[in-house]
Motif scaffolding. Sequence first.
Motif, mmCIF file in Angstrom:
data_model
loop_
_atom_site.group_PDB
_atom_site.id
_atom_site.type_symbol
_atom_site.label_atom_id
_atom_site.label_comp_id
_atom_site.label_asym_id
_atom_site.label_seq_id
_atom_site.Cartn_x
_atom_site.Cartn_y
_atom_site.Cartn_z
ATOM 1 N N VAL A 215 -10.178 -2.302 -8.180
ATOM 2 C CA VAL A 215 -10.195 -3.287 -7.104
ATOM 3 C C VAL A 215 -8.909 -4.095 -7.171
ATOM 4 C CG1 VAL A 215 -12.713 -3.431 -6.969
ATOM 5 C CG2 VAL A 215 -11.472 -4.925 -8.556
ATOM 6 N N MET A 216 -8.697 -4.959 -6.191
ATOM 7 C CA MET A 216 -7.431 -5.684 -6.098
ATOM 8 C C MET A 216 -7.166 -6.559 -7.321
ATOM 9 S SD MET A 216 -5.193 -5.306 -3.722
ATOM 10 C CE MET A 216 -6.189 -4.824 -2.313
ATOM 11 N N LYS B 281 -6.412 2.467 -1.051
ATOM 12 C CA LYS B 281 -7.037 2.122 0.235
ATOM 13 C C LYS B 281 -8.458 1.608 0.019
ATOM 14 C CE LYS B 281 -7.531 2.214 4.798
ATOM 15 N NZ LYS B 281 -8.994 2.120 4.947
ATOM 16 N N ARG B 282 -9.200 2.168 -0.916
ATOM 17 C CA ARG B 282 -10.562 1.689 -1.186
ATOM 18 C C ARG B 282 -10.534 0.262 -1.747
ATOM 19 N NH1 ARG B 282 -11.072 4.691 1.954
ATOM 20 N NH2 ARG B 282 -11.781 6.856 1.885
ATOM 21 N N ALA B 283 -9.540 -0.021 -2.584
ATOM 22 C CA ALA B 283 -9.386 -1.389 -3.100
ATOM 23 C C ALA B 283 -9.078 -2.346 -1.958
ATOM 24 C CB ALA B 283 -8.289 -1.430 -4.158
ATOM 25 N N LEU B 284 -8.259 -1.885 -1.019
ATOM 26 C CA LEU B 284 -7.924 -2.710 0.141
ATOM 27 C C LEU B 284 -9.136 -2.931 1.032
ATOM 28 C CD1 LEU B 284 -5.835 -4.139 1.886
ATOM 29 C CD2 LEU B 284 -5.187 -1.920 2.834
ATOM 30 N N ASP B 285 -9.943 -1.883 1.215
ATOM 31 C CA ASP B 285 -11.152 -1.999 2.045
ATOM 32 C C ASP B 285 -12.084 -3.094 1.527
ATOM 33 O OD1 ASP B 285 -10.276 0.140 3.576
ATOM 34 O OD2 ASP B 285 -11.526 1.623 2.561
ATOM 35 N N ALA B 286 -12.124 -3.259 0.205
ATOM 36 C CA ALA B 286 -13.056 -4.204 -0.417
ATOM 37 C C ALA B 286 -12.499 -5.618 -0.508
ATOM 38 C CB ALA B 286 -13.438 -3.710 -1.810
ATOM 39 N N LEU C 181 0.831 -1.198 0.000
ATOM 40 C CA LEU C 181 0.000 0.000 0.000
ATOM 41 C C LEU C 181 0.866 1.249 0.000
ATOM 42 C CD1 LEU C 181 -3.037 0.864 0.300
ATOM 43 C CD2 LEU C 181 -2.590 1.005 2.772
ATOM 44 N N PHE C 182 0.601 2.140 -0.959
ATOM 45 C CA PHE C 182 1.294 3.414 -1.123
ATOM 46 C C PHE C 182 2.748 3.259 -1.585
ATOM 47 C CE2 PHE C 182 -1.344 4.382 2.922
ATOM 48 C CZ PHE C 182 -2.516 4.403 2.182
ATOM 49 N N GLY C 183 3.180 2.041 -1.853
ATOM 50 C CA GLY C 183 4.571 1.817 -2.255
ATOM 51 C C GLY C 183 4.757 1.884 -3.755
ATOM 52 N N ASP C 184 6.016 1.923 -4.176
ATOM 53 C CA ASP C 184 6.331 1.867 -5.603
ATOM 54 C C ASP C 184 7.582 1.023 -5.787
ATOM 55 O OD1 ASP C 184 8.560 3.496 -5.015
ATOM 56 O OD2 ASP C 184 7.468 5.331 -5.478
ATOM 57 N N GLU D 9 -8.298 -6.855 5.410
ATOM 58 C CA GLU D 9 -7.691 -5.702 6.060
ATOM 59 C C GLU D 9 -7.914 -5.743 7.573
ATOM 60 O OE1 GLU D 9 -7.790 -0.865 5.352
ATOM 61 O OE2 GLU D 9 -9.561 -2.071 4.894
ATOM 62 N N PRO D 10 -6.837 -5.682 8.370
ATOM 63 C CA PRO D 10 -7.012 -5.643 9.826
ATOM 64 C C PRO D 10 -7.770 -4.375 10.245
ATOM 65 C CG PRO D 10 -4.743 -6.185 9.229
ATOM 66 C CD PRO D 10 -5.416 -5.751 7.982
ATOM 67 N N ASP D 11 -8.702 -4.515 11.157
ATOM 68 C CA ASP D 11 -9.545 -3.384 11.539
ATOM 69 C C ASP D 11 -8.746 -2.238 12.160
ATOM 70 O OD1 ASP D 11 -11.964 -4.432 10.629
ATOM 71 O OD2 ASP D 11 -12.264 -5.584 12.463
ATOM 72 N N ARG D 12 -7.773 -2.560 13.009
ATOM 73 C CA ARG D 12 -6.984 -1.510 13.637
ATOM 74 C C ARG D 12 -6.192 -0.725 12.597
ATOM 75 N NH1 ARG D 12 -2.758 -3.160 18.239
ATOM 76 N NH2 ARG D 12 -2.023 -4.463 16.511
#
Length: 280
Positions: free
Chosen positions: A67-68, A189-194, A28-31, A122-125
């Motif tokens: 999405v993922m 992040k939205r893709a991760l949420d789903a 996430l957020f990496g390149d 995705e972990p909730d915390r």
Amino acid sequence: MPFQKVGDVKVHYHVSGEGEPLLLVAGLFGDLHNWKKTVPLFEKDYKVIICDNRGSGLTEAPSDQFVMSDLADDAAGLLTELGIEKAHILGWSMGGNVAQEIAINHSDLTGTLTLMSTYTREPDRSRYAIEAMLHSVLEGADLYTFNAMMQAWCSTDAHLSGKLYRPARRGSENRGEDLRIINGYVQQKRALDAFDNRERLHMISAPTLVVHGDSDIMVSPYFADELVKGISSVEQYWVPGAGHFLSSHSYAERVMQFLNSHPLDNLSAESEKKPTACQN
């Protein structure tokens, strides 16, 4: 570094080394720059492919939400465009989600699967914390502060011992660039949420290695155990004292041992021997 057209996406990528193909998928957020210390350890024995996912780096994609599985299709399409028929797939954090999707949806391309610091959902915390971090930038904070907060969550106490947060002095001219970057992060992040693969892990048939730091607070070690329980052909490796960020030297030897024990030629031959659903 070159670009490759894959469908309606222009993927920014780099290839180095010789040998069996090894795709490294950033989190996430990496390149692709996240792998700068890892590539030199593997390129002596493998053809290492790295790329920017949609939403980060220099990869260009439509502004629509993805999405993922879209990220997996981009990576698989890149391998195909490069003439690669089968590769070892390694993903870190969200990159492990992408790697799972590659293994399920593009099993013919997947030789082995290495999942590092990753999860089935995705972990909730972490979801809660990262959402707050993103909103902090949208509400006025800069990316320097955002990255400092990510460091705190992904590092260990030992790594941060004695270090103090020092605010960066950045002018307002950086604000537009910060917002452009953060909007791409929001899409990731939205893709991760789903994403939730708990009911699909049994579909992963590739030999798999799960690597996880035993002091990870971003993704609790519980999630590594969940992966191990759900995948049929799996090995597990704990990195002692490590958080979410893993030093390349902490896992490189174990990963190479795993890859060497599953040569792609052998895996291709085994898959050809497997009967299809219509065979008796």
